[in-house]
Design an enzyme around this catalytic site. Structure first.
Site, PDB file in Angstrom:
ATOM      1  N   ASP A 150       0.864  -1.082  -0.031  1.00  0.00           N
ATOM      2  CA  ASP A 150       0.050   0.002   0.024  1.00  0.00           C
ATOM      3  C   ASP A 150       0.750   1.340   0.067  1.00  0.00           C
ATOM      4  OD1 ASP A 150      -2.529   1.229   0.025  1.00  0.00           O
ATOM      5  OD2 ASP A 150      -3.261   0.190   1.770  1.00  0.00           O
ATOM      6  N   GLU A 183      -0.875   1.926  -5.056  1.00  0.00           N
ATOM      7  CA  GLU A 183      -0.729   3.317  -4.861  1.00  0.00           C
ATOM      8  C   GLU A 183      -1.895   4.085  -5.402  1.00  0.00           C
ATOM      9  OE1 GLU A 183      -0.190   4.159  -8.060  1.00  0.00           O
ATOM     10  OE2 GLU A 183       0.880   5.731  -7.611  1.00  0.00           O
ATOM     11  N   TRP A 184      -3.062   3.340  -5.513  1.00  0.00           N
ATOM     12  CA  TRP A 184      -4.216   4.125  -5.892  1.00  0.00           C
ATOM     13  C   TRP A 184      -4.320   5.135  -7.427  1.00  0.00           C
ATOM     14  CZ3 TRP A 184      -2.619   6.697  -1.129  1.00  0.00           C
ATOM     15  CH2 TRP A 184      -2.605   5.794  -0.172  1.00  0.00           C
ATOM     16  N   GLY A 185      -3.125   4.664  -8.314  1.00  0.00           N
ATOM     17  CA  GLY A 185      -2.954   5.286  -9.388  1.00  0.00           C
ATOM     18  C   GLY A 185      -2.304   6.930  -9.321  1.00  0.00           C
ATOM     19  N   ASN A 187       0.417   7.782  -8.658  1.00  0.00           N
ATOM     20  CA  ASN A 187       1.880   8.141  -9.624  1.00  0.00           C
ATOM     21  C   ASN A 187       1.807   7.393 -11.236  1.00  0.00           C
ATOM     22  OD1 ASN A 187       3.448   9.568  -7.068  1.00  0.00           O
ATOM     23  ND2 ASN A 187       2.366   7.902  -6.343  1.00  0.00           N
ATOM     24  N   ASP A 205     -10.038   3.701  -3.394  1.00  0.00           N
ATOM     25  CA  ASP A 205     -10.732   2.663  -2.964  1.00  0.00           C
ATOM     26  C   ASP A 205     -12.207   2.654  -3.339  1.00  0.00           C
ATOM     27  OD1 ASP A 205      -8.777   2.294  -1.672  1.00  0.00           O
ATOM     28  OD2 ASP A 205      -9.507   2.120   0.408  1.00  0.00           O
TER      29      ASP A 205
END
Ligand code: GLA
Length: 399
Positions: A150, A183-185, A187, A205
């Protein structure tokens, strides 16, 4: 030992760490499994996880392809041990992670675990920053097969560097461990993570709401060129069985398959309804997701509130999904002969003028004629018509 030999050994050791590469034979199709987060959050423990492993087998999920059982956040003790090793919370997991991994493996499943590139996990447990090689070795010693990694508490840390370091640390263990970047997009991992991991989250999320699902689908539409065997866009774990109406669950699952997304269930497998089980174990839809060509579907058209998605499959077959995002039913009419689909990414062509394709409805498993005739159907509100187009007749047994 002679000085030259010592130098050589040091060099070999150093280079095997520095040049360790991601295992390219892993996740040639999108990973499938179950993860604790969506339903249980911090309320996980050894008894419940073992029951979930049992349920993965008894419910037929394992045999349908779900093999990774992944513990998400909150499995850790609040502090590392005196040697700075990670340790499981002794109250939640009294027998420790090695024993839990052994139990999971004894069921014919694989063992997944979670940590974070930051100083602490999102829920505040010890993070891996600065301990990458030590933690990777620990996971390998426990028999871990999958790491979700994460991105909380990472101020000042470079994402590409942090994920690359952990990827090398995992490779240096010489144990095949799927590396799931989370990393949730933030970067744009699709631009750099192909050599780093097997899947990367593309969004924040998911939540158990229709709006969240359609927003994620919109985001995925532009990312298809980055996915392929061994490196997948991850639109987050499934919410099937977590409270959406059946039509929305069906649409959600169908679209994840069209997107060649990892299928990581997030519901309580110990007491799922027959409807939920039938959705999660639909063999035909899973076959579309797991197709070995590994091409993410393309959004071919948007008419009013009906999206037409197309996914080229191995051997020249296609999956087609009409997604109705509206709150009322919509009529669909699709003239195959006037819609020759050429996918520039895979070079696949859907051309009903060259030869007809037989059509099977993947949710009813009924034959629907062939592509000589215009397809006419009504798609219910917030639901799909998902069909399989084959040059030869196919049928999928769901039992
Ligand atoms: C982040 C991740 C989630 C979950 C939680 C755990 O929000 O995106 O998938 O792992 O952390 O704290």
């Amino acid at each position: 030992m002679k000085q030259n030999t010592l130098l050589l050994l040091i060099l070999i050791g150093w280079s095997s760490l520095a040049f360790a590469q991601k295992d390219r034979s892993l996740a040639l199709t999108p990973p499938m499994g179950w993860n604790s987060w969506n339903t249980f959050k911090s309320k996980i423990n050894e008894k419940m996880i073992k029951e979930m492993a049992d349920a993965m087998v008894s419910s037929g999920m394992r045999d349908a392809g779900y093999k990774y059982l992944i513990l998400d956040d909150c499995w850790l003790a609040p502090k590392r041990d005196s040697h700075q090793n990670l340790q499981a919370d002794p109250k939640k997991f009294p027998d420790g992670m090695k024993a839990l991994g052994d139990y999971i493996h004894s069921k014919g499943l694989k063992f997944g675990i979670y940590n974070c590139a930051g100083t602490k996990t999102c829920a505040g447990f010890p993070g891996t920053h600065g301990h990458e090689y030590q933690d990777a070795l620990k996971y390998a010693s426990w028999g871990v097969d999958y790491l979700k990694y994460d991105w909380c508490n990472t101020a000042g840390i470079n994402a590409k560097e942090a994920y690359t370091t952990m990827s090398k640390a995992l490779a240096a263990t010489h144990r095949p461990i799927v590396f799931s970047l989370c990393e949730w997009g933030s970067n744009q991992p699709w631009l750099w993570a192909e050599p780093v991991g097997q899947l990367w989250r593309t969004t924040g999320d998911i939540s158990c709401k229709w709006k969240s699902i359609t927003e994620i689908i919109d985001k995925e539409a532009d990312l298809r060129q980055y996915a392929g065997p061994g490196h997948w866009n991850d639109p987050d774990m499934l919410e099937v069985g977590n409270g959406l109406p059946e039509n929305e669950d069906r649409a959600h699952f169908s679209m994840w398959a069209m997107l060649a997304a990892p299928l990581i269930a997030g519901n309580d497998l110990r007491n799922m309804s027959e409807e939920t089980k039938a959705i999660l174990t639909n063999r035909g839809v899973i076959a579309v997701d797991q197709d070995s060509l590994g091409v993410q579907g393309l959004r071919y058209a948007i008419n009013d509130s009906v999206q037409t998605w197309m996914k080229p499959l191995e051997g020249g077959d296609w999956a087609v999904c009409f997604l109705n995002t509206a709150a009322e039913p919509k009529a669909v009419a699709f003239d195959w002969k006037n819609n020759v689909v050429k996918d520039s990414l895979s070079n696949a062509e859907l051309n009903a003028n060259a030869h007809p394709y037989d059509i099977v409805d993947l949710w009813t498993n009924k034959a629907m004629g062939n592509t000589d005739k215009t397809l006419k159907a009504s798609v219910p509100s917030q639901d799909v018509l998902m069909i399989y187009l084959s040059k030869q007749q196919v049928s999928f047994s769901n039992r």
